[in-house]
Design an enzyme around this catalytic site. Sequence first.
Site, mmCIF file in Angstrom:
data_model
loop_
_atom_site.group_PDB
_atom_site.id
_atom_site.type_symbol
_atom_site.label_atom_id
_atom_site.label_comp_id
_atom_site.label_asym_id
_atom_site.label_seq_id
_atom_site.Cartn_x
_atom_site.Cartn_y
_atom_site.Cartn_z
ATOM 1 N N VAL A 84 -4.256 -10.542 10.208
ATOM 2 C CA VAL A 84 -3.377 -10.104 11.399
ATOM 3 C C VAL A 84 -2.634 -8.947 10.925
ATOM 4 O O VAL A 84 -1.959 -8.379 11.625
ATOM 5 C CB VAL A 84 -2.519 -11.287 12.112
ATOM 6 C CG1 VAL A 84 -3.463 -12.201 12.968
ATOM 7 C CG2 VAL A 84 -1.648 -12.019 10.973
ATOM 8 N N GLY A 85 -2.899 -8.585 9.645
ATOM 9 C CA GLY A 85 -2.030 -7.503 9.091
ATOM 10 C C GLY A 85 -2.008 -7.421 7.561
ATOM 11 O O GLY A 85 -2.546 -8.534 7.052
ATOM 12 N N GLY A 105 1.041 -7.116 5.042
ATOM 13 C CA GLY A 105 2.288 -7.017 4.904
ATOM 14 C C GLY A 105 2.921 -6.388 3.846
ATOM 15 O O GLY A 105 2.045 -6.053 2.870
ATOM 16 N N THR A 106 4.247 -6.550 3.274
ATOM 17 C CA THR A 106 4.509 -5.834 1.949
ATOM 18 C C THR A 106 4.162 -6.699 0.758
ATOM 19 O O THR A 106 3.932 -6.393 -0.153
ATOM 20 C CB THR A 106 6.246 -6.205 1.899
ATOM 21 O OG1 THR A 106 6.547 -5.714 3.095
ATOM 22 C CG2 THR A 106 6.923 -5.546 0.882
ATOM 23 N N TYR A 107 3.676 -8.020 1.248
ATOM 24 C CA TYR A 107 3.374 -8.923 0.140
ATOM 25 C C TYR A 107 1.797 -8.834 0.069
ATOM 26 O O TYR A 107 1.235 -9.285 -0.937
ATOM 27 C CB TYR A 107 3.402 -10.461 0.759
ATOM 28 C CG TYR A 107 4.615 -10.899 0.967
ATOM 29 C CD1 TYR A 107 5.620 -11.254 -0.192
ATOM 30 C CD2 TYR A 107 5.498 -10.965 1.933
ATOM 31 C CE1 TYR A 107 6.886 -11.487 -0.112
ATOM 32 C CE2 TYR A 107 6.917 -11.312 2.183
ATOM 33 C CZ TYR A 107 7.465 -11.615 1.050
ATOM 34 O OH TYR A 107 8.795 -12.078 1.235
ATOM 35 N N GLY A 108 1.069 -8.105 0.850
ATOM 36 C CA GLY A 108 -0.157 -8.281 0.739
ATOM 37 C C GLY A 108 -0.983 -8.905 2.176
ATOM 38 O O GLY A 108 -0.301 -8.608 3.191
ATOM 39 N N LYS A 109 -2.249 -9.406 2.066
ATOM 40 C CA LYS A 109 -2.564 -9.752 3.375
ATOM 41 C C LYS A 109 -2.028 -10.889 4.076
ATOM 42 O O LYS A 109 -1.692 -11.675 3.575
ATOM 43 C CB LYS A 109 -4.350 -10.103 3.230
ATOM 44 C CG LYS A 109 -5.087 -8.860 2.673
ATOM 45 C CD LYS A 109 -6.765 -9.148 2.770
ATOM 46 C CE LYS A 109 -7.376 -8.037 2.309
ATOM 47 N NZ LYS A 109 -7.080 -7.654 0.825
ATOM 48 N N VAL A 110 -1.868 -10.877 5.493
ATOM 49 C CA VAL A 110 -1.417 -11.887 6.323
ATOM 50 C C VAL A 110 -2.449 -12.240 7.255
ATOM 51 O O VAL A 110 -3.453 -11.609 7.902
ATOM 52 C CB VAL A 110 -0.207 -11.370 7.198
ATOM 53 C CG1 VAL A 110 0.193 -12.578 7.911
ATOM 54 C CG2 VAL A 110 0.546 -10.543 6.506
ATOM 55 N N ASP A 167 14.128 -2.932 5.312
ATOM 56 C CA ASP A 167 12.942 -2.286 5.940
ATOM 57 C C ASP A 167 13.023 -2.828 7.360
ATOM 58 O O ASP A 167 11.799 -3.101 7.823
ATOM 59 C CB ASP A 167 11.690 -2.758 5.120
ATOM 60 C CG ASP A 167 10.446 -2.038 5.585
ATOM 61 O OD1 ASP A 167 10.557 -0.817 6.210
ATOM 62 O OD2 ASP A 167 9.196 -2.495 5.443
#
Length: 305
Positions: A10-11, A13-18, A138
């Site tokens: 679904v996206g 993010g700042t973290y990596g894949k979601v 952010d």
Amino acid sequence: MEKYEKLEKVGEGTYGKVYKALEKSTGQVVALKKTRLEMDEEGVPPTALREVSLLQMLSQSLYVVRLLSVEHVDCAKNGKPLLYLVFEYLDTDLKKFIDSHRKGPNPRPLPPQQIQSFLFQLCKGVSHCHAHGVLHRDLKPQNLLLDKDKGVLKIADLGLARAFTVPLKSYTHEIVTLSYRAPEVLLGSSHYSTAVDMSSVGCIFAEMVRRQALFPGDSEFQQLLHIFRLLGTPSDEQWPGVSSLRDWHVYPQWEPQNSAPAVPSLGPDGLDLLTKTLKYDPADRISAKAALDHPYFDTLDKSQF
């Protein structure tokens, strides 16, 4: 990760894949965030642990996306284990919600009560983060997830959050989507406070009213031109020390404009609150906690929050 069945990506993010995923044992839909923070020989790096403990603490608020669990996974590719953060899943965000009111088959303004409710919840969530010593840094409509059925707004993607309990730490510049970036960040100040989030809150408030960004710049320079054109070029009287910030002298000197035409459907109380979130001097900008008591929210039934 046998516990979860990935349904779709679904996206990023700042973290990596979601991923949207299903917890097999309960049937609960969750959001899986695959972190880029790989574990070293010692186990989980301290930065990741700090981030996780911060998220667990913050997600006690109804207005911050809840972190349900943390999963360690052995990664076959390079033998290094990965960390997955498991969050509650919400299927839409404020950007999509605003877009659905601006375009599509039925363009219409967001109902004023809806704007009021979302803004109140946003201030509740931001106030909670700030009370725990965390700047989000952010905030933007894409990071505000919605439960449309319940009318609840939740802050997500605290990946850039840093504990600010160390006073005046020199922060890195590369943060915040430009349209919501505070003027002190755009002007290269490396010392900033909770006020950076309130500037973003003001921009999000205006965007809910206008259904488009208040300051739609595509570079830091353009962004500042948009801000200065509307709010006037700040002076040292208004904002002590501003003239010593980076590139200060290249900007034209503009007088402040009346902000009302930019947000035509906003009444006097709403305009007053917006103005207070967009004050140039970070020390003068309204806090999230103070915003909750602003007269703009007097007609809101606060017992529901």
